[in-house]
Design a protein around this motif. Structure first.
Motif, PDB file in Angstrom:
ATOM      1  N   GLN A   1       0.825  -1.200   0.000  1.00 33.66           N
ATOM      2  CA  GLN A   1       0.000   0.000   0.000  1.00 33.66           C
ATOM      3  C   GLN A   1       0.864   1.258   0.000  1.00 33.66           C
ATOM      4  OE1 GLN A   1      -2.453  -0.523   3.460  1.00 33.66           O
ATOM      5  NE2 GLN A   1      -3.846  -1.964   2.458  1.00 33.66           N
ATOM      6  N   GLN A   2       1.994   1.210   0.691  1.00 35.72           N
ATOM      7  CA  GLN A   2       2.919   2.347   0.673  1.00 35.72           C
ATOM      8  C   GLN A   2       3.500   2.559  -0.724  1.00 35.72           C
ATOM      9  OE1 GLN A   2       5.859   1.580   3.673  1.00 35.72           O
ATOM     10  NE2 GLN A   2       4.401   1.695   5.382  1.00 35.72           N
ATOM     11  N   ARG A   3       3.884   1.462  -1.381  1.00 33.23           N
ATOM     12  CA  ARG A   3       4.431   1.595  -2.739  1.00 33.23           C
ATOM     13  C   ARG A   3       3.384   2.132  -3.701  1.00 33.23           C
ATOM     14  NH1 ARG A   3       6.670  -3.521  -1.467  1.00 33.23           N
ATOM     15  NH2 ARG A   3       5.011  -4.507  -2.701  1.00 33.23           N
ATOM     16  N   HIS A   4       2.167   1.643  -3.583  1.00 32.34           N
ATOM     17  CA  HIS A   4       1.099   2.107  -4.472  1.00 32.34           C
ATOM     18  C   HIS A   4       0.822   3.592  -4.266  1.00 32.34           C
ATOM     19  CE1 HIS A   4      -2.579   2.047  -6.844  1.00 32.34           C
ATOM     20  NE2 HIS A   4      -3.219   2.591  -5.817  1.00 32.34           N
ATOM     21  N   ARG A   5       0.821   4.039  -3.006  1.00 34.62           N
ATOM     22  CA  ARG A   5       0.573   5.452  -2.734  1.00 34.62           C
ATOM     23  C   ARG A   5       1.701   6.316  -3.284  1.00 34.62           C
ATOM     24  NH1 ARG A   5       2.483   7.832   1.396  1.00 34.62           N
ATOM     25  NH2 ARG A   5       2.700   5.878   2.585  1.00 34.62           N
ATOM     26  N   ARG A   6       2.953   5.871  -3.140  1.00 28.91           N
ATOM     27  CA  ARG A   6       4.073   6.647  -3.670  1.00 28.91           C
ATOM     28  C   ARG A   6       4.081   6.674  -5.198  1.00 28.91           C
ATOM     29  NH1 ARG A   6       7.033   4.196   0.758  1.00 28.91           N
ATOM     30  NH2 ARG A   6       7.683   2.530  -0.657  1.00 28.91           N
ATOM     31  N   ASN A   7       3.689   5.563  -5.811  1.00 29.44           N
ATOM     32  CA  ASN A   7       3.654   5.524  -7.272  1.00 29.44           C
ATOM     33  C   ASN A   7       2.587   6.448  -7.852  1.00 29.44           C
ATOM     34  OD1 ASN A   7       5.717   3.637  -7.318  1.00 29.44           O
ATOM     35  ND2 ASN A   7       4.311   1.885  -7.373  1.00 29.44           N
ATOM     36  N   CYS A   8       1.543   6.706  -7.073  1.00 34.58           N
ATOM     37  CA  CYS A   8       0.471   7.591  -7.547  1.00 34.58           C
ATOM     38  C   CYS A   8       0.843   9.066  -7.409  1.00 34.58           C
ATOM     39  CB  CYS A   8      -0.819   7.307  -6.773  1.00 34.58           C
ATOM     40  SG  CYS A   8      -1.552   5.700  -7.136  1.00 34.58           S
ATOM     41  N   GLY A   9       1.948   9.357  -6.750  1.00 32.95           N
ATOM     42  CA  GLY A   9       2.379  10.741  -6.606  1.00 32.95           C
ATOM     43  C   GLY A   9       1.441  11.540  -5.722  1.00 32.95           C
ATOM     44  N   ARG A  10       1.091  12.743  -6.174  1.00 31.10           N
ATOM     45  CA  ARG A  10       0.191  13.597  -5.392  1.00 31.10           C
ATOM     46  C   ARG A  10      -1.203  13.006  -5.264  1.00 31.10           C
ATOM     47  NH1 ARG A  10       1.497  19.777  -7.491  1.00 31.10           N
ATOM     48  NH2 ARG A  10       3.709  19.837  -6.828  1.00 31.10           N
ATOM     49  N   GLN A  11      -1.619  12.258  -6.259  1.00 31.37           N
ATOM     50  CA  GLN A  11      -2.958  11.662  -6.207  1.00 31.37           C
ATOM     51  C   GLN A  11      -3.047  10.549  -5.163  1.00 31.37           C
ATOM     52  OE1 GLN A  11      -3.949  10.400 -10.152  1.00 31.37           O
ATOM     53  NE2 GLN A  11      -4.054  12.487 -10.975  1.00 31.37           N
ATOM     54  N   GLY A  12      -1.910  10.060  -4.726  1.00 34.02           N
ATOM     55  CA  GLY A  12      -1.931   9.005  -3.718  1.00 34.02           C
ATOM     56  C   GLY A  12      -2.331   9.480  -2.338  1.00 34.02           C
ATOM     57  N   GLY A  13      -2.242  10.798  -2.125  1.00 36.60           N
ATOM     58  CA  GLY A  13      -2.646  11.345  -0.829  1.00 36.60           C
ATOM     59  C   GLY A  13      -1.561  11.212   0.219  1.00 36.60           C
ATOM     60  N   ARG A  14      -1.871  11.703   1.392  1.00 34.84           N
ATOM     61  CA  ARG A  14      -0.933  11.641   2.507  1.00 34.84           C
ATOM     62  C   ARG A  14      -0.973  10.266   3.175  1.00 34.84           C
ATOM     63  NH1 ARG A  14      -2.050  17.374   5.719  1.00 34.84           N
ATOM     64  NH2 ARG A  14      -1.469  18.782   4.002  1.00 34.84           N
ATOM     65  N   PRO A  15       0.124   9.855   3.773  1.00 37.58           N
ATOM     66  CA  PRO A  15       0.112   8.581   4.508  1.00 37.58           C
ATOM     67  C   PRO A  15      -0.761   8.695   5.753  1.00 37.58           C
ATOM     68  CG  PRO A  15       2.187   9.724   4.850  1.00 37.58           C
ATOM     69  CD  PRO A  15       1.447  10.493   3.785  1.00 37.58           C
ATOM     70  N   PRO A  16      -1.423   7.612   6.150  1.00 38.83           N
ATOM     71  CA  PRO A  16      -2.251   7.670   7.363  1.00 38.83           C
ATOM     72  C   PRO A  16      -1.388   7.887   8.598  1.00 38.83           C
ATOM     73  CG  PRO A  16      -2.055   5.418   6.567  1.00 38.83           C
ATOM     74  CD  PRO A  16      -1.447   6.287   5.516  1.00 38.83           C
ATOM     75  N   ALA A  17      -1.959   8.576   9.571  1.00 35.47           N
ATOM     76  CA  ALA A  17      -1.232   8.849  10.820  1.00 35.47           C
ATOM     77  C   ALA A  17      -0.969   7.540  11.563  1.00 35.47           C
ATOM     78  CB  ALA A  17      -2.032   9.806  11.689  1.00 35.47           C
ATOM     79  N   PHE A  18       0.208   7.473  12.157  1.00 42.02           N
ATOM     80  CA  PHE A  18       0.585   6.252  12.890  1.00 42.02           C
ATOM     81  C   PHE A  18       1.447   6.637  14.078  1.00 42.02           C
ATOM     82  CE2 PHE A  18       3.543   2.682  13.617  1.00 42.02           C
ATOM     83  CZ  PHE A  18       2.616   1.695  13.929  1.00 42.02           C
ATOM     84  N   ASP A  19       1.001   6.264  15.272  1.00 45.34           N
ATOM     85  CA  ASP A  19       1.704   6.570  16.520  1.00 45.34           C
ATOM     86  C   ASP A  19       2.328   5.281  17.058  1.00 45.34           C
ATOM     87  OD1 ASP A  19       2.675   7.485  18.882  1.00 45.34           O
ATOM     88  OD2 ASP A  19       0.761   8.185  19.686  1.00 45.34           O
ATOM     89  N   ARG A  20       3.654   5.203  17.024  1.00 48.46           N
ATOM     90  CA  ARG A  20       4.340   3.994  17.467  1.00 48.46           C
ATOM     91  C   ARG A  20       4.156   3.734  18.966  1.00 48.46           C
ATOM     92  NH1 ARG A  20       7.749   1.710  13.823  1.00 48.46           N
ATOM     93  NH2 ARG A  20       8.208   2.921  11.948  1.00 48.46           N
ATOM     94  N   GLU A  21       4.110   4.778  19.756  1.00 51.48           N
ATOM     95  CA  GLU A  21       3.938   4.601  21.195  1.00 51.48           C
ATOM     96  C   GLU A  21       2.579   3.980  21.514  1.00 51.48           C
ATOM     97  OE1 GLU A  21       6.126   4.938  23.542  1.00 51.48           O
ATOM     98  OE2 GLU A  21       7.672   5.539  22.102  1.00 51.48           O
ATOM     99  N   THR A  22       1.549   4.437  20.809  1.00 49.69           N
ATOM    100  CA  THR A  22       0.222   3.855  21.015  1.00 49.69           C
ATOM    101  C   THR A  22       0.172   2.419  20.510  1.00 49.69           C
ATOM    102  OG1 THR A  22      -0.775   6.054  20.767  1.00 49.69           O
ATOM    103  CG2 THR A  22      -2.240   4.164  20.549  1.00 49.69           C
ATOM    104  N   TYR A  23       0.842   2.148  19.407  1.00 50.34           N
ATOM    105  CA  TYR A  23       0.801   0.804  18.816  1.00 50.34           C
ATOM    106  C   TYR A  23       1.471  -0.233  19.715  1.00 50.34           C
ATOM    107  CZ  TYR A  23       1.021  -2.858  15.278  1.00 50.34           C
ATOM    108  OH  TYR A  23       0.869  -4.034  14.581  1.00 50.34           O
ATOM    109  N   ARG A  24       2.370   0.202  20.587  1.00 56.69           N
ATOM    110  CA  ARG A  24       3.033  -0.732  21.486  1.00 56.69           C
ATOM    111  C   ARG A  24       2.066  -1.373  22.478  1.00 56.69           C
ATOM    112  NH1 ARG A  24       8.720   2.414  23.045  1.00 56.69           N
ATOM    113  NH2 ARG A  24       9.678   2.210  20.969  1.00 56.69           N
TER     114      ARG A  24
END
Length: 269
Positions: A201-224
């Motif tokens: 999904q990260q590769r697909h978003r980067r390949n789409c350029g600006r149309q791919g949108g921003r990456p979703p927010a991710f908090d590593r401390e919360t994910y722990r």
């Protein structure tokens, strides 16, 4: 507990419930219940009756309501699933024409894999590792497909007037739940989420350029804190009747998991 107004003298509820707990804890057949719990037919019949009427689910919601009224529920919800091997006795339903009970699926939540018959338990727990909702599916069912139905099963009643609490404050999940549809569903309900993005999904978003949108927010401390749901599965699988499925029907196995979940709540409140 429900009781019949007429009929023979009723066997003590505590004695029968202890027999149910002993069966789930040890995983032994119903016929091998010790005599101190009374006739095994009585224990099994009442367990099956409670399973079909949802008594254990109602008891679980009631103890959740008491904890919520006391402010004891951490609404940082984690979701995940675990695979349970099904014993050969679980597949011997003895019915050739499918399920006769319309409240149960035809496949009885038994999925076939290379290792044999499996069942998957989807679980949503609070921040203290106590089950809030559960969903039983065949073992091959993908986690992302069951994420929305699982969250919709969270229903904590109010002790006084008011609607049940159904919306978590935040949801933590692993990469299996990373999909655009599920993230959109959470945003529409106003639920914050911490879900890592898959590499493709990260590769697909980067390949789409600006149309791919921003990456979703991710908090590593919360994910722990996601290990809380893993510890909840570990405590549930201390019950041998849940670590290995011996129940033939989905309703009976779900009732066993609900009863074990109720015991986890009873120990913590």
């Amino acid at each position: 507990m429900p009781s019949a107004p007429t009929g023979r003298p009723r066997v003590d509820d505590r004695r029968v419930i202890n027999g149910m707990v002993y069966k789930i804890r040890t995983g032994l057949p119903w016929r091998d219940l010790p005599d101190r719990y009374g006739p095994w037919q009585t224990v099994y019949t009442r367990f099956r009756r409670y399973a079909l009427s949802g008594v254990f689910t109602q008891a679980l919601q009631q103890i959740q309501a008491q904890a919520d009224a006391a402010g004891d529920i951490d609404w940082l919800v984690q979701i995940d699933s675990t695979i349970v091997r099904a014993h050969q006795h679980a597949a011997a339903t003895g019915r050739k024409g499918g399920c006769v009970d319309r409240n149960e699926p035809d496949d009885e939540a038994l999925g076939r894999s290379r290792g044999g018959l499996t069942t998957k338990i989807h679980l949503a727990c609070d921040g203290r590792g106590r089950p809030l909702a559960l969903l039983i599916t065949p073992g091959q069912r993908h986690d992302g497909v069951c994420a929305q139905p699982l969250l919709e099963r969270i229903r904590v009643p109010r002790l006084g007037p008011g609607r049940p609490r159904c919306r978590p404050a935040h949801v933590i999940a692993d990469k299996a739940y990373s999909s655009r549809g599920f993230r959109t569903y959470l945003r529409k309900r106003g639920i914050g989420h911490t879900i890592p993005e898959k590499a493709d999904q990260q590769r697909h978003r980067r390949n789409c350029g600006r149309q791919g949108g921003r990456p979703p927010a991710f908090d590593r401390e919360t994910y722990r804190r996601r290990n809380t749901v893993e510890r909840c599965f570990s405590r549930l699988k201390h019950f041998r009747g849940i670590a290995t499925r011996y129940d033939k029907t989905t309703a009976s196995f779900e009732a066993a998991v609900s009863l074990a979940s109720f015991l986890l709540w009873a120990r913590s409140v």
